[in-house]
Write a protein that holds these residues in place. Structure first.
Motif, PDB file in Angstrom:
ATOM      1  N   LYS A  63       0.826  -1.165   0.249  1.00  0.00           N
ATOM      2  CA  LYS A  63       0.063   0.033   0.100  1.00  0.00           C
ATOM      3  C   LYS A  63       0.871   1.209   0.030  1.00  0.00           C
ATOM      4  O   LYS A  63       0.445   2.272  -0.291  1.00  0.00           O
ATOM      5  N   HIS A 122      -1.743  -3.728  13.803  1.00  0.00           N
ATOM      6  CA  HIS A 122      -1.122  -2.219  13.247  1.00  0.00           C
ATOM      7  C   HIS A 122      -1.449  -1.163  14.037  1.00  0.00           C
ATOM      8  O   HIS A 122      -2.709  -0.766  14.079  1.00  0.00           O
ATOM      9  N   GLY A 134       4.542   0.799  10.322  1.00  0.00           N
ATOM     10  CA  GLY A 134       4.592   2.230  10.956  1.00  0.00           C
ATOM     11  C   GLY A 134       5.895   2.215  11.875  1.00  0.00           C
ATOM     12  O   GLY A 134       5.992   3.319  12.754  1.00  0.00           O
ATOM     13  N   GLU A 189       5.887  -5.388   9.151  1.00  0.00           N
ATOM     14  CA  GLU A 189       5.653  -4.984   7.638  1.00  0.00           C
ATOM     15  C   GLU A 189       5.405  -3.619   7.358  1.00  0.00           C
ATOM     16  O   GLU A 189       4.500  -2.928   7.072  1.00  0.00           O
ATOM     17  N   PRO A 190       6.445  -3.054   7.338  1.00  0.00           N
ATOM     18  CA  PRO A 190       6.646  -1.603   7.145  1.00  0.00           C
ATOM     19  C   PRO A 190       6.699  -1.504   5.671  1.00  0.00           C
ATOM     20  O   PRO A 190       7.002  -2.185   4.494  1.00  0.00           O
ATOM     21  N   GLY A 191       6.003  -0.317   5.385  1.00  0.00           N
ATOM     22  CA  GLY A 191       5.952   0.230   3.929  1.00  0.00           C
ATOM     23  C   GLY A 191       7.068   1.326   3.878  1.00  0.00           C
ATOM     24  O   GLY A 191       8.089   1.401   3.328  1.00  0.00           O
ATOM     25  N   GLU A 192       6.852   2.595   4.909  1.00  0.00           N
ATOM     26  CA  GLU A 192       7.761   3.576   4.821  1.00  0.00           C
ATOM     27  C   GLU A 192       9.051   3.234   4.902  1.00  0.00           C
ATOM     28  O   GLU A 192       9.990   3.921   4.100  1.00  0.00           O
ATOM     29  N   TYR A 232       3.929   6.074  -0.272  1.00  0.00           N
ATOM     30  CA  TYR A 232       2.305   6.495  -0.233  1.00  0.00           C
ATOM     31  C   TYR A 232       2.117   7.630  -1.374  1.00  0.00           C
ATOM     32  O   TYR A 232       1.393   8.716  -1.058  1.00  0.00           O
TER      33      TYR A 232
HETATM   34  C1  LIG Z   1      -1.962  -2.959   8.247  1.00  0.00           C
HETATM   35  C2  LIG Z   1      -0.784  -2.311   7.973  1.00  0.00           C
HETATM   36  N1  LIG Z   1       0.501  -2.956   7.823  1.00  0.00           N
HETATM   37  C3  LIG Z   1       1.286  -2.182   7.365  1.00  0.00           C
HETATM   38  C4  LIG Z   1       1.087  -0.775   7.082  1.00  0.00           C
HETATM   39  C5  LIG Z   1       2.529   0.102   6.531  1.00  0.00           C
HETATM   40  O1  LIG Z   1       2.793   0.973   7.355  1.00  0.00           O
HETATM   41  P1  LIG Z   1       3.966   2.192   6.903  1.00  0.00           P
HETATM   42  O2  LIG Z   1       4.002   2.242   5.754  1.00  0.00           O
HETATM   43  O3  LIG Z   1       3.556   3.219   7.963  1.00  0.00           O
HETATM   44  O4  LIG Z   1       5.375   1.372   7.899  1.00  0.00           O
HETATM   45  C6  LIG Z   1       0.067  -0.051   7.136  1.00  0.00           C
HETATM   46  C7  LIG Z   1      -0.180   1.438   6.854  1.00  0.00           C
HETATM   47  O5  LIG Z   1      -1.252   1.819   6.955  1.00  0.00           O
HETATM   48  C8  LIG Z   1      -1.293  -0.970   7.598  1.00  0.00           C
HETATM   49  O6  LIG Z   1      -2.217  -0.440   7.768  1.00  0.00           O
END
Ligand SMILES: Cc1ncc(COP(=O)(O)O)c(C=O)c1O
Length: 392
Positions: A49, A182, A218, A249-252, A350
């Motif tokens: 995402k 999360h 996060g 499971e980080p995205g950022e 994002y």
């Molecule tokens: C369920 C879940 N996992 C992982 C993430 C990724 O979070 P981030 O990009 O802040 O690390 C999110 C972000 O909204 C989320 O809702």
């Protein structure tokens, strides 16, 4: 080198508008994530995402264990392009989602016991027919907020995300091997530590029965001042104490400060009395960086300062008709002129995914109603290829 303050390419070589991701900066982030994995044995997934540019998945897959997904489109992208573990969660699944996800995912995480009752055996049956191994998890709500903006706080009162302890049905865990939560947003390891303490208190009777626990995203692990050692200690302690495999499971953290949006100046308008000069660029805030308006935040432009801090202050806006298509007020050493490049930083996370379809959610179809015939005509529907082909 920190992509927040400079870029290593000549922006004049970029045909604008364009997102530019610096592979070297991604690798810098990956090295930090690799260290966490090595020191703890935890698994790390990329949250699609946040960043889903599949052209660089081969580099990411050298370190990361897979992806976490929020929709059938994301899960298929993960399955076909990443090639490692695929974990899927959504606030609610539909029957059609399940038919897809049962085959494209390795882990399906339910957001309620009602969804588990409704879909677990259906998904298991579909997976079984194809000899596909599928594990099931439940998302819990730790009911522990760490001060994030309520818009980004899944533990805010009344949240629809995760099962609270008082609603948790400990006698309905057949086939469940994982817990997931999360609750963080751009936060440090101290926030995780406090969350873990609360979860350990409330879910102590459940944790020993789980194979894995997913601490969600996060975690701003690759930010310069993030306390990586503390994260390592928390993960190791948790795994040792409960005998589970921890996932993050980080995205950022994967693509933090690793990408840019490069735009060109199209026009510099005369200033209105008492206001800053308007500069129009060939990008648009709502179209190309919608997260700026949603968060909201003021993106940084390389070489700029705060309003009034340097000789030339201007308001930078996009070419769309929206009055609020404005990135903010910025100051530069010299007046901007037509064809100058503007390099917005930290635009990998994002941003690309938001101007596409956030979470890979299905785009609505376009239909036309013919009242004279009482007929609904499907003019256009959007499929997986439409989603995929805008990401790389
Ligand atoms: C369920 C879940 N996992 C992982 C993430 C990724 O979070 P981030 O990009 O802040 O690390 C999110 C972000 O909204 C989320 O809702």
């Amino acid at each position: 080198m920190n992509g927040r303050f400079a870029c290593r390419f000549d922006p004049r070589r970029v045909t604008t508008p364009a997102y530019v991701v610096d592979k070297g900066l991604l690798q810098h982030n990956l090295a930090i994530l690799a260290r966490v994995k090595e020191a703890t044995g935890c698994k790390i997934l990329l949250a699609l995402k946040c960043f889903a540019m599949f052209r660089v998945f081969p580099i990411l897959a050298e370190v990361l264990d897979g992806v976490c997904c929020s929709s059938p489109h994301e899960a298929r992208l993960g399955r076909e392009e990443f090639g490692r573990e695929v974990h899927s969660f959504a606030a609610a699944f539909s029957e059609t989602d399940i038919a897809d996800l049962a085959l494209t995912s390795d882990h399906l995480v339910f957001n309620s016991f009602a969804q588990k009752r409704r879909f677990q055996s259906q998904a298991a049956e579909i997976a079984g027919q194809f000899g596909h191994r599928l594990e099931f998890g439940l998302r819990i709500n730790p009911e522990h907020s760490e001060g994030a903006n309520p818009l980004y706080d899944p533990c805010a009162p009344g949240s629809r995300l995760g099962i609270r302890w008082q609603d948790f049905l400990a006698d309905q865990l057949d086939g469940i091997s994982g817990l997931h939560w999360h609750n963080l947003c751009e936060q440090d390891a101290d926030c995780l530590e406090r969350t873990v303490t609360v979860v350990e208190q409330n879910f102590a009777s459940i944790l020993p029965h789980m194979r894995y626990v997913n601490f969600g995203g996060g975690h701003h692990i690759t930010r310069e001042d993030y306390d990586v050692e503390r994260l390592i200690t928390i993960v190791k302690r948790f795994q040792d104490r409960w005998g589970v495999q921890v996932y993050l499971e980080p995205g950022e953290a994967v693509a933090l400060n690793a990408g840019y949006l490069v735009a060109s100046v199209l026009d510099v308008q005369p200033a209105h009395p008492g206001t800053a000069t308007n500069v129009i660029m060939d990008a648009s805030v709502p179209a190309h960086m919608p997260d700026v308006l949603e968060m909201p935040y003021r993106p940084h432009i390389i070489g700029s300062g705060e309003s009034g801090e340097k000789a030339f202050t201007c308001r930078i806006g996009g070419l769309s008709c929206l009055a609020g298509d404005v990135a903010g007020e910025y100051a530069f050493n010299q007046p901007l002129k037509v064809d100058d490049r503007l390099v917005f930083t930290d635009m990998a996370i994002y941003t690309m995914v938001k101007n596409n379809t956030f979470n890979g959610v299905q785009l609505p179809a376009i239909m036309l109603f013919h009242p004279e015939k009482d007929e609904l005509e499907l003019v256009r529907s959007f499929d997986y290829q439409d989603f995929r082909n805008r990401l790389s």
